[in-house]
Design an enzyme around this catalytic site. Structure first.
Site, mmCIF file in Angstrom:
data_model
loop_
_atom_site.group_PDB
_atom_site.id
_atom_site.type_symbol
_atom_site.label_atom_id
_atom_site.label_comp_id
_atom_site.label_asym_id
_atom_site.label_seq_id
_atom_site.Cartn_x
_atom_site.Cartn_y
_atom_site.Cartn_z
ATOM 1 N N LYS A 178 -90.164 -25.605 2.580
ATOM 2 C CA LYS A 178 -91.047 -24.444 2.324
ATOM 3 C C LYS A 178 -90.579 -24.388 0.653
ATOM 4 O O LYS A 178 -90.100 -23.774 0.278
ATOM 5 C CB LYS A 178 -90.047 -22.805 2.411
ATOM 6 C CG LYS A 178 -91.417 -22.028 2.257
ATOM 7 C CD LYS A 178 -90.009 -20.614 2.208
ATOM 8 C CE LYS A 178 -89.277 -20.470 1.207
ATOM 9 N NZ LYS A 178 -90.459 -20.054 -0.200
ATOM 10 N N GLU A 253 -77.668 -25.016 -4.273
ATOM 11 C CA GLU A 253 -77.461 -25.278 -5.800
ATOM 12 C C GLU A 253 -77.949 -24.431 -6.012
ATOM 13 O O GLU A 253 -79.211 -23.730 -6.532
ATOM 14 C CB GLU A 253 -78.164 -26.442 -6.258
ATOM 15 C CG GLU A 253 -78.159 -27.247 -7.324
ATOM 16 C CD GLU A 253 -78.218 -26.208 -9.040
ATOM 17 O OE1 GLU A 253 -77.916 -25.507 -9.495
ATOM 18 O OE2 GLU A 253 -79.431 -27.275 -8.537
ATOM 19 N N GLU A 388 -76.303 -15.601 -15.841
ATOM 20 C CA GLU A 388 -77.838 -17.081 -15.865
ATOM 21 C C GLU A 388 -78.948 -15.831 -16.437
ATOM 22 O O GLU A 388 -79.030 -14.821 -15.619
ATOM 23 C CB GLU A 388 -78.235 -17.639 -14.367
ATOM 24 C CG GLU A 388 -79.137 -18.533 -15.044
ATOM 25 C CD GLU A 388 -79.409 -19.070 -13.745
ATOM 26 O OE1 GLU A 388 -79.179 -18.881 -12.459
ATOM 27 O OE2 GLU A 388 -79.104 -20.762 -13.403
HETATM 28 C C1 UN1 Z 1 -83.201 -28.018 -12.509
HETATM 29 O O1 UN1 Z 1 -82.392 -27.801 -13.445
HETATM 30 O O2 UN1 Z 1 -82.772 -27.020 -11.360
HETATM 31 O O3 UN1 Z 1 -80.506 -32.317 -15.568
HETATM 32 C C2 UN1 Z 1 -83.234 -29.497 -12.253
HETATM 33 C C3 UN1 Z 1 -82.165 -32.038 -15.757
HETATM 34 C C4 UN1 Z 1 -83.234 -32.502 -15.115
HETATM 35 C C5 UN1 Z 1 -83.582 -31.510 -13.521
HETATM 36 C C6 UN1 Z 1 -82.757 -29.882 -13.717
HETATM 37 N N1 UN1 Z 1 -83.106 -33.686 -14.682
HETATM 38 O O4 UN1 Z 1 -81.688 -30.606 -16.627
#
Ligand code: UN1
Length: 498
Positions: A178, A253, A388
């Protein structure tokens, strides 16, 4: 431009190798100029059921294909992504807003992941280990889980999808994906590439729709045994508790409150450059974006001067225009959240020294643009230094010592990325040990993770799993311990060992 790059004005789900239309759709808006690019399906839970049935069937066969052969599909996918890199990058800029240079970088991240995971087809290492009894062999091996669900965000619509789907596929699973409804084009393009690369039908299924319909159905479907999610903290926590009740594996995450520490011995020009890139690149809409600078009080003023000078130079606008360095914010809700935090910061007593407003003049009015913003004299406990924001808003927090800097860095509920600028070798080693985040940078900003290392974080950032790297395989495989007794007699472990 969109019409020349996109064949369809209306995207379809990709289920069991077929492109399937839905009745309901919603508009996908280019955040740079407000134009409708394409229409995305809004599926109901029934589409998930159909996709899972197809995936179950396909996965049984896919698991029997030797992993090195499964990997060849990924190799082909990587090659095709490489050929189409510019097209993909332009489409990515249109749907997400990030400037073209960054979009190319994101597509490259996906290409890197394809080649890296293709290599895993010839590794997928388990262990052989001595058995405690004679004439007995023991080993552990990775096995596919079955049908897995991945839920991906709009801020890295192709890279994060590759972090999750490529390890899942090389390990022999089938995937229900998704994508975020704000950025569905990358999913369409990647599914097309998989189709052309010869992935058997049903191994990858894309079901577009809202979290409340498609996501919820995936989380509660008995035959989806893993959910891998990147997105907001609230949604992630809900997914985790729902999955917990079903003993479903879940990998989360959910962002960060990342800081750059600048010590009194740092190269301040380098630090300013690193901070600007990681705070205002992608308009701050990265999980890894820097939103705090923890600066030694002796260099605070000099650093602040440099940052203000660099902010002046940032060119803002449509990412397809390569002179622009900072693109738009994804949508109005994103913009409003940033505005809310500007207000909070002012009320808390932080000093606003740059930006802090929506850009509305001329062409800016068509999109969603926010001026790169700097607060100074913030304190560690302020909400702007704790929560955030997901926008181009940075807060300077002065500290008196290295020890205090580490404490402030760690004093937030997230733990994704951190960075320190120092020329003192002892502090480098102390910092990499003591910074409580999943990613640590020395003399670089907080962004720029490479795909063959684990991506994720401590505390409220996640639940202990990692995307990308070889560690991603842990999410998408089960361990099997195998004992083969060739003694020809019953040997009892722990008992017949004397
Ligand atoms: C994200 O912000 O969810 O290290 C990924 C970084 C990228 C990936 C970010 N290679 O900022």
């Amino acid at each position: 431009m969109a019409e020349t790059l996109l064949e369809a004005k209306k995207l379809n789900n990709f289920i069991d190798g077929n492109w399937v239309a839905t009745n309901e759709t919603s508009d996908v808006i280019n955040p740079a100029n407000g134009e409708t690019i394409v229409h995305v399906p809004l599926s109901d839970g029934g589409a998930v059921d159909t996709a899972v049935e197809a995936a179950k069937k396909a996965q049984k066969e896919w698991a029997k294909v030797p992993a090195p052969q499964r990997a060849e599909v990924l190799l082909e996918v990587g090659n095709m992504m490489k050929e189409r890199k510019e097209r993909l990058a332009q489409l990515l800029t249109m749907e997400n807003g990030k400037v073209l240079e960054e979009a190319r970088g994101e597509v490259q991240e996906g290409i890197d992941m394809a080649f890296y995971m293709a290599g895993e087809g010839r590794r997928l290492f388990g262990h052989t280990t001595p058995a405690e009894l004679p004439n007995k062999f023991s080993m552990s091996q990775r096995c596919p889980v079955g049908v897995v669900g991945i839920i991906t965000p709009w801020n890295f619509p192709i890279a994060i999808a590759t972090w999750k789907s490529f390890p899942a596929i090389v390990a022999g699973n089938a995937v229900i994906w998704k994508p975020a409804t704000e950025t569905p084009i990358m999913a369409h393009e990647l599914a097309k590439i998989f189709e052309e690369a010869g992935l058997p039908k049903g191994v990858l299924n894309v079901v577009y729709g809202k979290g409340s319909a498609v996501g919820d159905k995936m989380v509660h479907h008995d035959d989806i045994r893993v959910i891998s999610f990147t997105g907001s903290n609230d949604t992630g926590r809900n997914i985790a508790s729902e999955c917990g009740k079903q003993l479903k594996k879940v990998s989360l995450e959910m962002g960060g409150k990342n800081a750059v520490i600048v010590m009194d011995d740092a190269d301040l020009d380098l630090a300013a450059e690193g901070i600007i890139w990681s705070a205002y690149g992608t308009s701050g809409q990265r999980c890894t974006a820097a939103s705090r600078v923890i600066v030694h009080e002796d260099v605070k003023e000099r650093l602040e001067e440099r940052l203000l000078a660099e902010i002046e130079k940032l060119t803002i606008g449509d990412g397809l225009n390569e002179t622009n360095k900072v693109g738009p914010i994804i949508n109005k809700a994103g913009l409003e959240k940033i505005q809310k935090y500007i207000q909070i910061g002012k009320e808390e007593g932080a000093k606003l020294v740059a930006g802090g407003y929506v850009l509305e003049d001329g062409d800016f009015a068509k999109g969603h643009y926010f001026a790169p913003t700097l607060f100074t004299d913030a304190t560690p406990d302020m909400r702007i230094a704790q929560e955030e924001i997901f926008g181009p808003v940075l807060s300077l927090i002065p500290v008196k010592s290295f020890e205090e800097a580490i404490e402030v860095n760690n004093g937030v509920s997230y733990g994704l990325s951190s960075s320190i600028f120092t020329t003192d070798a002892n502090r480098v080693f102390q910092a990499q040990r003591d910074l409580d985040t999943g990613i640590v940078y020395v003399n670089a900003g907080t962004t720029g993770a490479e795909i063959h290392l684990p991506f994720g974080g401590t505390k409220g950032t996640g639940n202990g799993h990692r995307d990308s790297g070889v560690q991603a395989l842990d999410v998408f495989t089960e361990w099997k311990a195998v004992y083969i007794d060739y003694s020809g007699k019953l040997q009892r472990a722990q008992i017949d060992t004397e």
